[in-house]
Every structure is written in C-alpha cells, then in structure tokens.
Design a protein around this motif. Sequence first.
Motif, PDB file in Angstrom:
ATOM      1  N   TRP A   3       0.669  -1.192   0.024  1.00 38.13           N
ATOM      2  CA  TRP A   3      -0.191  -0.087  -0.173  1.00 38.13           C
ATOM      3  C   TRP A   3       0.809   1.244   0.101  1.00 38.13           C
ATOM      4  O   TRP A   3       0.285   2.315  -0.472  1.00 38.13           O
ATOM      5  CB  TRP A   3      -0.819  -0.106   1.222  1.00 38.13           C
ATOM      6  CG  TRP A   3      -0.473  -0.283   2.503  1.00 38.13           C
ATOM      7  CD1 TRP A   3      -0.422  -1.624   3.028  1.00 38.13           C
ATOM      8  CD2 TRP A   3       0.085   0.319   3.558  1.00 38.13           C
ATOM      9  NE1 TRP A   3       0.277  -1.822   4.164  1.00 38.13           N
ATOM     10  CE2 TRP A   3       0.414  -0.388   4.469  1.00 38.13           C
ATOM     11  CE3 TRP A   3       0.426   1.996   3.380  1.00 38.13           C
ATOM     12  CZ2 TRP A   3       1.120   0.291   5.582  1.00 38.13           C
ATOM     13  CZ3 TRP A   3       0.966   2.313   4.592  1.00 38.13           C
ATOM     14  CH2 TRP A   3       1.513   1.469   5.802  1.00 38.13           C
ATOM     15  N   LEU A   4       2.046   1.189   0.596  1.00 38.30           N
ATOM     16  CA  LEU A   4       2.807   2.480   0.640  1.00 38.30           C
ATOM     17  C   LEU A   4       3.510   2.440  -0.636  1.00 38.30           C
ATOM     18  O   LEU A   4       4.166   3.624  -0.821  1.00 38.30           O
ATOM     19  CB  LEU A   4       3.607   2.242   2.052  1.00 38.30           C
ATOM     20  CG  LEU A   4       2.994   2.472   3.282  1.00 38.30           C
ATOM     21  CD1 LEU A   4       3.867   1.946   4.230  1.00 38.30           C
ATOM     22  CD2 LEU A   4       2.581   3.860   3.389  1.00 38.30           C
ATOM     23  N   SER A   5       3.555   1.751  -1.635  1.00 42.71           N
ATOM     24  CA  SER A   5       3.985   2.014  -2.910  1.00 42.71           C
ATOM     25  C   SER A   5       3.401   3.120  -3.486  1.00 42.71           C
ATOM     26  O   SER A   5       3.980   3.965  -4.365  1.00 42.71           O
ATOM     27  CB  SER A   5       4.063   0.734  -3.501  1.00 42.71           C
ATOM     28  OG  SER A   5       2.652   0.516  -4.158  1.00 42.71           O
ATOM     29  N   VAL A   6       2.218   3.446  -3.187  1.00 40.55           N
ATOM     30  CA  VAL A   6       1.304   4.449  -3.881  1.00 40.55           C
ATOM     31  C   VAL A   6       2.055   5.849  -3.592  1.00 40.55           C
ATOM     32  O   VAL A   6       2.039   6.725  -4.184  1.00 40.55           O
ATOM     33  CB  VAL A   6       0.056   4.391  -3.214  1.00 40.55           C
ATOM     34  CG1 VAL A   6      -0.876   5.642  -3.803  1.00 40.55           C
ATOM     35  CG2 VAL A   6      -0.747   3.151  -3.449  1.00 40.55           C
ATOM     36  N   CYS A   7       2.453   5.904  -2.421  1.00 41.86           N
ATOM     37  CA  CYS A   7       3.627   7.328  -2.030  1.00 41.86           C
ATOM     38  C   CYS A   7       4.486   7.540  -3.195  1.00 41.86           C
ATOM     39  O   CYS A   7       4.423   8.544  -3.565  1.00 41.86           O
ATOM     40  CB  CYS A   7       4.514   6.926  -0.893  1.00 41.86           C
ATOM     41  SG  CYS A   7       3.191   7.025   0.463  1.00 41.86           S
ATOM     42  N   LEU A   8       5.055   6.498  -3.899  1.00 41.99           N
ATOM     43  CA  LEU A   8       5.966   6.609  -4.707  1.00 41.99           C
ATOM     44  C   LEU A   8       5.023   6.882  -6.186  1.00 41.99           C
ATOM     45  O   LEU A   8       5.321   7.703  -7.094  1.00 41.99           O
ATOM     46  CB  LEU A   8       7.085   5.356  -4.948  1.00 41.99           C
ATOM     47  CG  LEU A   8       8.170   5.689  -6.210  1.00 41.99           C
ATOM     48  CD1 LEU A   8       8.769   7.280  -5.883  1.00 41.99           C
ATOM     49  CD2 LEU A   8       8.946   4.537  -6.333  1.00 41.99           C
ATOM     50  N   LEU A   9       4.005   5.970  -6.258  1.00 37.20           N
ATOM     51  CA  LEU A   9       3.204   6.379  -7.487  1.00 37.20           C
ATOM     52  C   LEU A   9       2.670   7.686  -7.376  1.00 37.20           C
ATOM     53  O   LEU A   9       2.376   8.048  -8.768  1.00 37.20           O
ATOM     54  CB  LEU A   9       1.911   5.267  -7.304  1.00 37.20           C
ATOM     55  CG  LEU A   9       2.420   3.803  -7.848  1.00 37.20           C
ATOM     56  CD1 LEU A   9       1.049   3.035  -7.523  1.00 37.20           C
ATOM     57  CD2 LEU A   9       2.910   3.539  -9.203  1.00 37.20           C
ATOM     58  N   ARG A 122      -3.133   7.543  -2.075  1.00 34.21           N
ATOM     59  CA  ARG A 122      -3.870   6.385  -2.561  1.00 34.21           C
ATOM     60  C   ARG A 122      -4.969   6.611  -3.729  1.00 34.21           C
ATOM     61  O   ARG A 122      -4.957   5.844  -4.820  1.00 34.21           O
ATOM     62  CB  ARG A 122      -4.318   5.650  -1.527  1.00 34.21           C
ATOM     63  CG  ARG A 122      -5.041   4.245  -1.747  1.00 34.21           C
ATOM     64  CD  ARG A 122      -5.870   3.807  -0.765  1.00 34.21           C
ATOM     65  NE  ARG A 122      -6.746   2.848  -1.288  1.00 34.21           N
ATOM     66  CZ  ARG A 122      -7.704   2.076  -0.519  1.00 34.21           C
ATOM     67  NH1 ARG A 122      -7.546   2.199   0.885  1.00 34.21           N
ATOM     68  NH2 ARG A 122      -8.459   1.422  -1.110  1.00 34.21           N
TER      69      ARG A 122
END
Lengths: 214, 777
Positions: A3-9, A122
Amino acid sequence: MKWLSVCLLCLLCVNAWADASSSADNGPADGKWRNASSADDQKHLQSVAAQLANSLPVHGQMQQHKYMAILNEPLVSSGTFDLKTNGDLTWSVQEPFAVLYRIVDGTIMRTLEGEQTEITARKEPSVYGFFQIVGKLFDLQLKGLESFFTVQLPHSELDAQWQLRLLPNNKRLASAIAAIVVTGEQGRLHNVTVQEPNADYTRIQFQYAAQAEE
Amino acid sequence: MSMGRAVRSFQYACLLLMLTTIVFGVAGLHRLQFNNDLLALFPGQTEQSAEVIANRKRASQIEREILLLVHTSDQAQLQVAIASVTARLTDCACFAKVGADAAGLAGEQTFSLPGAHPALLLSAKWRDRLQNLSAEQLKEHTLRRLLMRPGGFSAAELHTDPLGSLADFKDSWQSDLGSVRLSDAGLAMVDIGGADYALMRLTLADSPYRLEVQQTAGQALSQAFNELRALPGADLLYAGAFFYTQAGAEQARSEISTVGLGSLIGIVCLFLLVFRSVGLLLLAFVPIAVGVLAGLSVVQWWFGQVHIIALVFGSALVGVAIDYTLHFYAKRLDAQQHWQLGSDYRRLLAPLSLGLLTSVAGYLSFTATGFPGFTQIAVMSSAGLVAAFVTVMGLYPILLRKPSRHGLSRPLLNLLNWGQRRHQAVAELFRRRLSGLILLLMVVLIWPLWQSNDDIRQMQNAPQELLDMEEVFRTQLGGRRAMQYILLEADDYPQLLNRVQAVDAALAPLQQTGHLASFAALNHWLPSVQQQRANQLLWQERVIDSGVLESVLISLGVNSKAVASMMASQQEVPFIEPDAVLVASGQYAAVPLVFQRDDKVYSVITLNTPLDTHYLASLVAPWPYAQWVDPVARTNQLLQKYRHNASGLLALAYGLIGVLLCGPYGVLGALRVIAPPAIASVITLCGLLVVGIDISVFHIMALMLVLGIGIDYTLFVRESGGVSRSTLLAIGLSTVTTVLSFGLLALSGTQAIAHFGLAVLLGIVLAFLLAPLAQHK
C-alpha cells in the motif's frame, strides 16, 4: 503489503507533462545543461530560492497546455492560483470544468459542485504528486526536490531570466517523467514544462496579478 | 550393617544402571539438538489440515511485520538518523526487508495481472454506474474526470483505462494508506495529533517466536531505538508481534531467574541448617544431575531433538527427585549411631519405589493433554526421576555407609517434636466424622460457584505500553484485520473463484448493515471467468455499442488514427484464466491467501473489524464449501478439551494408584493413602472458587503434581507406621522445597502460571498437613 508504494506512485503518475521547453517547444539539448554541483551553482540556486521565497505570497492566472501526439489540438485549461507564505495553496481551475483544490497544512481538498473530497496519495496519486512538486517549485525547495531529481542549470543564461532542469533520479519516476524544465525571472516562476518519455508534454504558464505582493 | 543378597543385588543393579546412564549420557551430549521454536509447544504442528495451513500462512504474513513511528523536533536530523538506522538494520540478517522511504515501505512487488483490461475488471461501483448512467452522463463524467485534473492525463492512460474504471478496480488492491504522505526527503510521514512521525516498516527474516530471532533482532532494534531516542524531542512508537513475544520471553526469563534463585538459596540454606554438611549438600545434587542427563538422552533418542522449554520445566520436575535424597538423609540423620544401612535401606526401598511409580504415572499422564511440549516434559521428567532414583539407591549406600557425625540439632529436634504433635492433631481433626460432613457440606455449598476459564489470553500478559502503541497504529494506519476469517474450498481455481464470488455477494451488503466493516476476497483481485464475461457484455453494451468511448475520444480531439486504434483494442478481449495467475499470487502478501492441498484448492476471505462474529458464523454455516474459522475460539475449545481430558486422567490416576495400592494395603488402606492428596485437591479447588478464580487446565495440571508428590508423603507415613521424626523431617523439607520451586510461581505476572503456582502451593501444603491420615490405625 504494497500500500505504501502509492507514495511513490504519486510521483510516478504526475502524468503526461511534456517539456514544451523554453525555446520554441523543442527543449534544450543535453549539451546545454550541466549538473548544479559546484559551489557557485549551489549559491546561485539558493539565491533564486531566496528570491522566490521572498516573493511570497503570490497569486495570479495559470494556463495549462497539454500536447499529445494523438490529439489534433492541445487541450487547454485555465484558472487562478494563490500561494501563501506558509505553503498553503489554492488552485482553481475554471475552464473547461470548474474545480477548486486547496492545500492546507499538506492536506489536499477538492471542491466540485459544492462537494468536498480529500485527495490522498492512494486515491488519486497523479493529483497528489502534482501538488507535491508544484508546491516545491514555487519557492524552490531544493532539499525536497533533490530527493527525487537531479537539478541542472544551463551553461548560459539570459540576463534577468533563470532556468533549471530536473531529471528524475530513479527509474520508476523516469518511466513517467523525462524532465521538468522550470523558467522564471527574479522572484517569479513563469513556466513549468514537463516532458514525458514519449513526445508528449505539458506546459503551465503563470501570470501574476499586479497586486499580488501584499 | 549387612544387607541381604537381594537388596545388595538391587543396589548393584542401580549402580550399574547409573554408571551406564552417565556413560551413554555424556557420550551423547554432543548429539543433543535443541529446538527453541515456541510454537512447537502447541498442538497441531504436525497436522496438515487446510485450516492449520491457512492459520500458519496467515500468521507468518502478520507476525513478521514490525512498524515504527519516529518523531523529532529536528527534521534534518531525522532524515540522517533514519538513513543510519535503515543501514544498521539492513546489515542484520534477521531482517528480510527494511524500509522508510516510499519504495522501501512498499516492500514486496506490486501485484500485476497479465491481461488486465477495463472490459473484464469492473468494481461493483462501476458496474452500478454503467447500468444506471445514461450515455450522455457517462461521457460527461469521463470528460470531467480527464480534464479537471491538474497535469492532465497520459496517452497511455487514455488507451488502457479511458474511463478510469480499471484504476478504481485496482484501488481495492491497496490497503488503506490512512494519513501516510511523503516528506520533502521522501520519507513516509504520518500526522499524529499535529506532530509529524516518520514511518518505518521492517520484515523479520524468520518467525519472531524463534529465540535466535528474538536475540539478534532485539539487539539490532535496541541499538536503533537508542539512536532514534537520542534525537532532540524524540518520540518512538513501535508495533508488531515481535515486541509481544520479546516482552513475554523477557518476563518468563525474569520470573524463572527470580523464582529459580529464590528456590536455590532457600534449598541450600535448608540443607546447611538441617544436615550441616557441605559434602551432603553437593551429594544431594548428584541424583538430579544424573536425572537431567538421562532425561535429555531419552528425549533426544525418542523425539530426535529437545525442546528448550522441555529442558527447563523437565529439569524442574526432575528436581523433585531431591525428595529421595531427603528421605535418605533424614533417615540417616535421625538414626545417628543406630544407622544400619541394611535394614534402613530396606525400609526406604518400598516407599521410594512406590513413590517413583506413582510420580512417573502422574507425569506420564501429562502426555494425554495433547501438547507436544508437555509430552517431552513428561518423558524427560519420568526418565530423569528413574535415573535419580537409581542414583540414590545405587550410590548413596556406598558413600553414606557410616552413621552421620551430627545428630538432629536441639532446636530442630524441638521443632520436629512439636510438629509431630500438631501434625497428629490436624489428622485427628480430619478423622472425625464431623470433619467429613463439614468437608462434604463445603463441597456442596461451593460447587455451584464452579466456573471454568479456557481463554488462551490468560497465558498472555501484554504490557499496557505495547497495547497503547498498538492502538495508535490501529487508528492511524487502519490495521484492523480481524483474527476470524472464512476459508473456502474447491476442486479447482475456476470453481474457487465462483465460490468466492458467491460469498462476496453475500458479504458486500453487510458493510452497510454494520455487521462487517470491510473484507478482502480473491475476486477483488481477479473475478471469475463468468464475472469477466458479464463485465465484458456490460462494457460492450454501455461503453462501446452506445458510442460513449468513441464520443469521448472525439470530444478530446483524438485523431482518427488513434481513435481507430483504441476502438480496435476493445474488441475480442481474451478472458484472464485464473490458474496461472492464482498459482503466482502467493508472492504478493496483499493478495488473499490461496493454496493447494492434495487435490483441493483453498482461499481465505479476510475480514476487518468491527464485525458481528455470531451473525457471520451463522451466515457461512449453510455453505458446505465455506468454513468460519475463529482461531481464538478454536484454541479456547482446545484448552477446554484438554481441561476435560486432564480432569478425567486425574480421576483415572487416583483410581489406578488406588488399585495398585490395594495389594499391599488392602482397600481401606489404599483409600487412606490416596485420601490426603485427594482431599487436599478438593479443598484447593474450593478455595480457588471461593476467592473467585475460575478453574482452567493449568489448575488440573497442578493437581496432578499434588497427586504425584502428595502420594509420596502418604506412602512414607504409611510405611513408617506413623509420622516418625525422620518422615516428618523428610516430607516437611520436601514441602518447603516444592513450595520454593513451584509455589513461588504464584507471584508470576502471567495469569496461567500464577494459577498453576497457587494451586501447587495450596495443594502441597494441604497434602503435607493431611499426610498422617494415611497412617494405619
């Protein structure tokens, strides 16, 4: 958990900005840019940042042109912006659809037809990422920008104008953004152009109201 | 001083057995393999049912995660410290992943679905939207979405997800981000009460229940915490199963060392005061050492390894063998110059042998509890007791042939004489019929208070600080996954997806009725082929045939070539076949669990709190392929089953010992011998109930110990024809050492251990007081 990959996304998806570049939309050749690594360059950047910061608060008109190979004509949108000294930003799109974005203490709220929605990394990574970067460009928050980009300066600059180019320093960001070119004059940001890895690009121009400096 | 031939032969046999045990034990020491996985103590580790597999896989996903939140008043220093701590933790092989920036926090790969197409993957919200919006409304919605966004959209996005419906479907692939955002330095930040906290996510390389993981990760984290706490205005919060296991292990270590030290000091002081000889003190530990050696060897040979907890508790139980020494020493001390090895040895042999037999029977009944750890403890204790017994009976006659140089000290003699009179008085009191009636009345009155407690949580004693921090993470990051889940079974993956889809359809409305906060099901990642087909038909009708997509593209000014290309990409979209995707899904922690067992496939539907467990359990019941799994309730049921089994075994053990003793003592005599520990156990239970303690399996285990040790007391009283001075001295010392060894556990911070200790304390003291009842009139 991813879920925290969205920060990069949120940064990856600052989509489809193309580098219209300051010179006839062709973008300066790489040979015209150098990494801002010398002490003089850092001094110059800090000077620009100080000028920008001293100009706050600012407000005025903004116009966005989206150039895409698949489009017959660029898509144009326009509106107003208002940036406070504490970093709070109001971004009001008036054409072709009216929508208002407010960034207060890092929280992004959108108002559409009277209904308010919080924009999170997100839910809408591209919008979240856009304001993350634009907020840092207005007063040139170098530390924040250097976390994601290599900052470059042109070999030669016009007298009153300043330019800098941001190159993504990781592959994931580079897959969405080829470069961001920023131009300004003294304490004013005039153009932000974002080039995608393909030929598409986006240019945002800012015009400042005469009474901006309150 | 002469011993009979048979007795001498027995002594030599014991000596030979002791020497053999020592030789084989020492020779096998290098082969000892220790298992320190605490989970191996619990039952079901060797079972391979689908539920067990699901439980294990879920636990390994959850239990290895550690989350940290760090706040400081100096953001620049925070960035440096986080980088340093990340490097330090990454260096430790105990961590599989360490992340503080967005990429690091993401941890594993993002789930990818080959063949994903908006026509196939529609969320419930988008199915509803396509069914209910007019073509004009849909076009307006799409154009607004694309054009009102600062930064606009990309050609690729327009091509792959023109309406934004695919992004909405994939949104359910992400867990709730809560208030996580990126700092200027790229760190993931959370706002808690107006203060910025940097979030770090760590994944342990192995189970936190493994002691070496606790040790290495604990050291690495301790250093990291020191560094972070040194930041100006620092505040550090942490959460994860690791910290609970670490706190539990630390508490156990502390209690064992406190109780162990107290017990050792007490026993040493007692020996020196009573027997007044350092040599005898050292000799007393020889049978225990041989017992531990024998216990380890037998457990290693039987189980292939020794569990570390079996070593600790088994050694403690073998320590009960000190009673054999006490009886030998007490007899010799009391006899003084009249010590005659032959006759006194024979007098000791019968009660010690019977005591060994009954203790071993008592310990071996532990195996019936079903806990693998207890089975090892029982085997180690029994083997150890036998070895200790043969050491006492084989070695002591050689070393303690001569009478003791000291007799009983005057104060001790006075104390024993007083004790004998009091002891007899107590026994006389209990011999009266009125006492029997009072006891009966007490049982009748107190029995209605009977309450049992089979809650596994009585074995936990989580520090409040950890619970408070857990609550912060729960509220800030939305970690509200329930322990309960639904397990679905099918013959193959397509059938599994259909079944998940059916349960999903029943669960979805419960989010509005308040029975369930939210849930994650496999079809949120990949719909069944039937659902994909239905989605495609809807998409074709409402997006393609209605002209919405083409109209949107033309309104945007997309050139004709690109329009033709995009429209062509909407034709003949192949369905995504589940087999390959689901087999590969195991590498993505966020995807609901899917696994294969024998010729069946299974998936888990995870649930988020709050939820109505009774309603959901009854909802799931009618589906033959769905199973409502409540691990806590299941464990509690298991503990209840063990309590029932252990209670039955306790009664059986009394019956068995009674039958065994009928031979030498007759029916009445046997009843007299087993009565003291039995009455002690009943009074103990009544006492616990009166003070409001609910009875659990741990109390029953304590009563097994009361039987095992208490029967020794009565056998000696019976064999010595009353409470002689030496018998009183031996069983009195035994009671004190048992209370020091086990009774002190009543001070434990963990409810289950404290209750065990309290029951042993009460039971053993009462068994000692009632021992004269065994005396033959």
